[in-house]
Motif scaffolding. Structure first.
Motif, PDB file in Angstrom:
ATOM      1  N   GLY A 104       0.976  -1.018   0.084  1.00 32.57           N
ATOM      2  CA  GLY A 104       0.030  -0.169   0.131  1.00 32.57           C
ATOM      3  C   GLY A 104       0.415   1.637  -0.144  1.00 32.57           C
ATOM      4  O   GLY A 104       2.023   0.898  -0.165  1.00 32.57           O
ATOM      5  N   TYR A 105       0.565   2.606   0.718  1.00 29.94           N
ATOM      6  CA  TYR A 105       0.830   3.700   0.491  1.00 29.94           C
ATOM      7  C   TYR A 105       0.694   4.301   1.244  1.00 29.94           C
ATOM      8  O   TYR A 105      -0.848   3.838   2.350  1.00 29.94           O
ATOM      9  N   LEU A 106       1.522   5.959   1.999  1.00 25.53           N
ATOM     10  CA  LEU A 106       1.016   6.709   3.138  1.00 25.53           C
ATOM     11  C   LEU A 106       0.478   7.716   2.230  1.00 25.53           C
ATOM     12  O   LEU A 106       1.609   8.356   1.050  1.00 25.53           O
ATOM     13  N   GLY A 107      -0.442   8.384   2.059  1.00 21.69           N
ATOM     14  CA  GLY A 107      -0.685   9.798   1.553  1.00 21.69           C
ATOM     15  C   GLY A 107       0.237  11.127   2.148  1.00 21.69           C
ATOM     16  O   GLY A 107       0.190  10.981   3.316  1.00 21.69           O
ATOM     17  N   TYR A 108       0.257  12.040   0.577  1.00 19.99           N
ATOM     18  CA  TYR A 108       1.462  13.262   1.617  1.00 19.99           C
ATOM     19  C   TYR A 108       0.560  14.120   3.185  1.00 19.99           C
ATOM     20  O   TYR A 108       0.939  14.207   4.071  1.00 19.99           O
ATOM     21  N   ASP A 109      -0.865  13.552   2.770  1.00 22.44           N
ATOM     22  CA  ASP A 109      -1.617  14.200   4.159  1.00 22.44           C
ATOM     23  C   ASP A 109      -1.695  14.276   4.692  1.00 22.44           C
ATOM     24  O   ASP A 109      -2.305  13.982   6.563  1.00 22.44           O
ATOM     25  N   LEU A 110      -1.340  12.906   5.803  1.00 24.81           N
ATOM     26  CA  LEU A 110      -0.126  11.652   6.858  1.00 24.81           C
ATOM     27  C   LEU A 110      -0.336  12.636   7.202  1.00 24.81           C
ATOM     28  O   LEU A 110       0.047  12.919   9.239  1.00 24.81           O
ATOM     29  N   LYS A 111       1.074  14.344   7.481  1.00 31.69           N
ATOM     30  CA  LYS A 111       1.930  14.803   8.113  1.00 31.69           C
ATOM     31  C   LYS A 111       0.698  15.479   9.427  1.00 31.69           C
ATOM     32  O   LYS A 111       1.577  15.878   9.864  1.00 31.69           O
ATOM     33  N   ASN A 112      -0.835  15.676   8.652  1.00 31.25           N
ATOM     34  CA  ASN A 112      -1.418  16.300  10.137  1.00 31.25           C
ATOM     35  C   ASN A 112      -1.675  15.407  10.890  1.00 31.25           C
ATOM     36  O   ASN A 112      -1.916  15.865  12.061  1.00 31.25           O
ATOM     37  N   GLN A 113      -1.100  14.296  11.053  1.00 30.29           N
ATOM     38  CA  GLN A 113      -1.245  13.215  11.974  1.00 30.29           C
ATOM     39  C   GLN A 113       0.325  13.180  13.159  1.00 30.29           C
ATOM     40  O   GLN A 113       0.327  12.977  13.973  1.00 30.29           O
ATOM     41  N   THR A 114       1.340  13.684  12.251  1.00 28.06           N
ATOM     42  CA  THR A 114       2.479  13.571  13.171  1.00 28.06           C
ATOM     43  C   THR A 114       2.465  15.485  13.611  1.00 28.06           C
ATOM     44  O   THR A 114       3.404  15.964  14.843  1.00 28.06           O
ATOM     45  N   GLU A 115       2.566  16.410  12.662  1.00 25.89           N
ATOM     46  CA  GLU A 115       2.278  17.978  13.333  1.00 25.89           C
ATOM     47  C   GLU A 115       0.749  18.539  13.267  1.00 25.89           C
ATOM     48  O   GLU A 115       0.040  18.337  12.720  1.00 25.89           O
ATOM     49  N   LYS A 116       1.090  19.552  13.648  1.00 24.23           N
ATOM     50  CA  LYS A 116      -0.795  20.533  13.857  1.00 24.23           C
ATOM     51  C   LYS A 116      -0.468  21.049  12.342  1.00 24.23           C
ATOM     52  O   LYS A 116      -0.003  22.123  13.044  1.00 24.23           O
ATOM     53  N   LEU A 117      -0.543  20.870  12.143  1.00 21.36           N
ATOM     54  CA  LEU A 117      -1.258  20.806  10.119  1.00 21.36           C
ATOM     55  C   LEU A 117      -2.503  20.291   9.499  1.00 21.36           C
ATOM     56  O   LEU A 117      -3.221  19.492  10.354  1.00 21.36           O
ATOM     57  N   SER A 118      -2.386  21.377   8.901  1.00 22.77           N
ATOM     58  CA  SER A 118      -4.368  20.859   8.091  1.00 22.77           C
ATOM     59  C   SER A 118      -3.933  21.150   6.240  1.00 22.77           C
ATOM     60  O   SER A 118      -3.245  21.635   5.261  1.00 22.77           O
ATOM     61  N   SER A 119      -4.566  20.497   5.542  1.00 24.99           N
ATOM     62  CA  SER A 119      -5.223  20.393   4.355  1.00 24.99           C
ATOM     63  C   SER A 119      -6.384  20.706   3.579  1.00 24.99           C
ATOM     64  O   SER A 119      -7.284  20.420   4.256  1.00 24.99           O
TER      65      SER A 119
END
Length: 430
Positions: free
Chosen positions: A83-98
């Motif tokens: 499978g894969y990790l989508g780019y917006d998984l970043k939002n679960q490691t940092e206080k970020l949003s998309s």
């Protein structure tokens, strides 16, 4: 799993023809993952050559606490997870949003447990099945029709960001650099087609023929597809050893071996490209240090120059040893997404990417790969890749470049077009 090793002498056809027939047979199933190293020499090797499929459904991941669910899935020690990790998984490691538009609709993260997978080696093929039906599988593959490499017809790709807007955005990045918000940022733009009707597997084969790379791959996730010609490794785990190989630095290939060597020499001595590569190496070293034992993170190779069909790239290799108390999920959380696709400092760069770009990245600059039952893994960086939603007909790819204060907007734009060339060519646009 039941296993069987097949040698070429045991088949009425060549191993290569069997592989092509196996791809066609696999593509009739709703879940397919194919990893192709293209026999390209590469430090720590490219992908293992694997074809995996399932007639079931993918694992369902919650939209929050996704990493915890992944940890639980890996604890079950399935022989293979694809499978894969989508780019917006970043939002679960940092206080970020998309908030940018998402025209493709890929899930944030997806893995499936194969019912059948095949390992292709130079002289043998090993088949793994969840039931004792290997002979039936071999016979079914043998009577399958090979799918020919074929670009689509009637596709018109549009460019989301025209040249002048791209240049203005680069100037905005340079302004942020001058103000001290970032010192490097990977700014990307989208090419897309709406209501495109394509046959994804032949298109992937055309892309792979035009641009063979060590981390090439094909993913079928029911009605969604990834056709990937990535030259870049995000993260590989072998035992406790972690390997990351960021790319920063691109130049076209030459028309003769002599021109190619001259261009590679030019790339190896380009101060801007060297500075970009060094900044990302420092970022990757920092990322790996979060999960690796103190003193084990080392730069194994700096500024390596590697030639591919379309471009030559500057690649560095960073290695480290995972702490005994840490898992591969800890390593992924510490390093994802790849620093070469964000910029530095990483969090500030990702915040600005959200402001400056016009499209949600989806799988682009995420990671496609697999986990094995012993806890190892190998993931690429999803670049030089087509994404497709067959239900809506939306087809896209994205390209980008690293912007520093010394960046020339016209040169950065041309670098983006260079990276887009292979995909535009197989889509009949150049």
């Amino acid at each position: 799993m039941f296993t069987e090793e097949i040698q070429e002498k045991d088949l009425p056809i060549s191993l290569e023809e069997f592989r092509l027939k196996a791809l066609a047979w696999a593509d009739q199933h709703p879940l397919v993952a194919y990893y192709n190293p293209n026999d390209i020499p590469y430090p720590h090797h490219g992908f293992e050559h694997i074809l995996a499929l399932s007639s079931g459904t993918p694992e369902v991941f919650p939209v929050t606490d996704t990493y915890t669910h992944l940890e639980k899935l890996l604890a079950q020690k399935h022989p293979l997870l694809c499978g894969y990790l989508g780019y917006d998984l970043k939002n679960q490691t940092e206080k970020l949003s998309s908030h940018n538009p998402d025209h493709l609709g890929f899930p944030l993260l997806t893995f499936f447990i194969p019912e059948v997978y095949l390992y292709f080696n130079k002289e043998t093929i090993t088949i793994y099945t969840s039931t004792d039906n290997r002979k039936h599988i071999v016979n079914t593959i043998l009577v399958s029709e090979c799918i020919a490499t074929a670009p689509p017809a009637g596709i018109t790709m549009q460019q989301r960001v025209p040249r002048e807007k791209y240049k203005r955005q680069v100037e905005q990045v340079k302004k942020h650099i001058l103000e001290g918000n970032v010192y490097e940022l990977n700014y990307c733009m989208e090419f897309f087609s709406e209501e495109a009707r394509i046959n994804p597997l032949p298109l992937y084969m055309a892309l792979n023929a035009a641009s063979p790379t060590p981390f090439s791959g094909y993913l079928k996730l029911q009605d969604k597809y990834l056709m990937c010609a990535s030259p870049e490794r995000f993260l590989k785990k072998e035992g406790q050893r972690l390997i990351s190989q960021p790319i920063k630095g691109t130049i076209r290939t030459g028309s003769t071996p002599e021109e190619d060597r001259a261009l590679q020499h030019q790339l190896r001595n380009d101060e801007k490209e060297l500075a970009e590569n060094m900044m990302i190496v420092d970022l990757v070293r920092n990322d790996l240090s979060r999960s690796c034992a103190t003193g084990t993170v080392q730069v194994e190779e700096m500024f390596g120059i590697y030639g591919f069909r379309q471009v030559s790239q500057m690649i560095s290799t960073v290695v480290g040893t995972l702490k005994p108390e840490n898992t591969i999920v800890d390593a992924l959380k510490g390093a994802f997404p790849m620093g070469s696709m964000t910029g530095a400092p990483k969090i500030s760069a990702m915040q600005l990417i959200e402001e400056l770009e016009d499209t949600k990245r989806g799988l682009y600059s995420g990671a496609f790969g697999h986990f094995t039952g012993n806890g190892d893994c190998d993931f690429n960086v999803v670049i030089r890749s087509l994404q497709y939603n067959a239900s809506t007909g939306y087809l896209n790819f994205m390209v980008g470049s690293a912007i520093t204060y010394d960046s020339d907007p016209d040169r950065e734009y041309e670098e983006c077009l260079l990276k887009a060339h292979a995909m535009l060519k197989v889509l009949g646009q150049v």
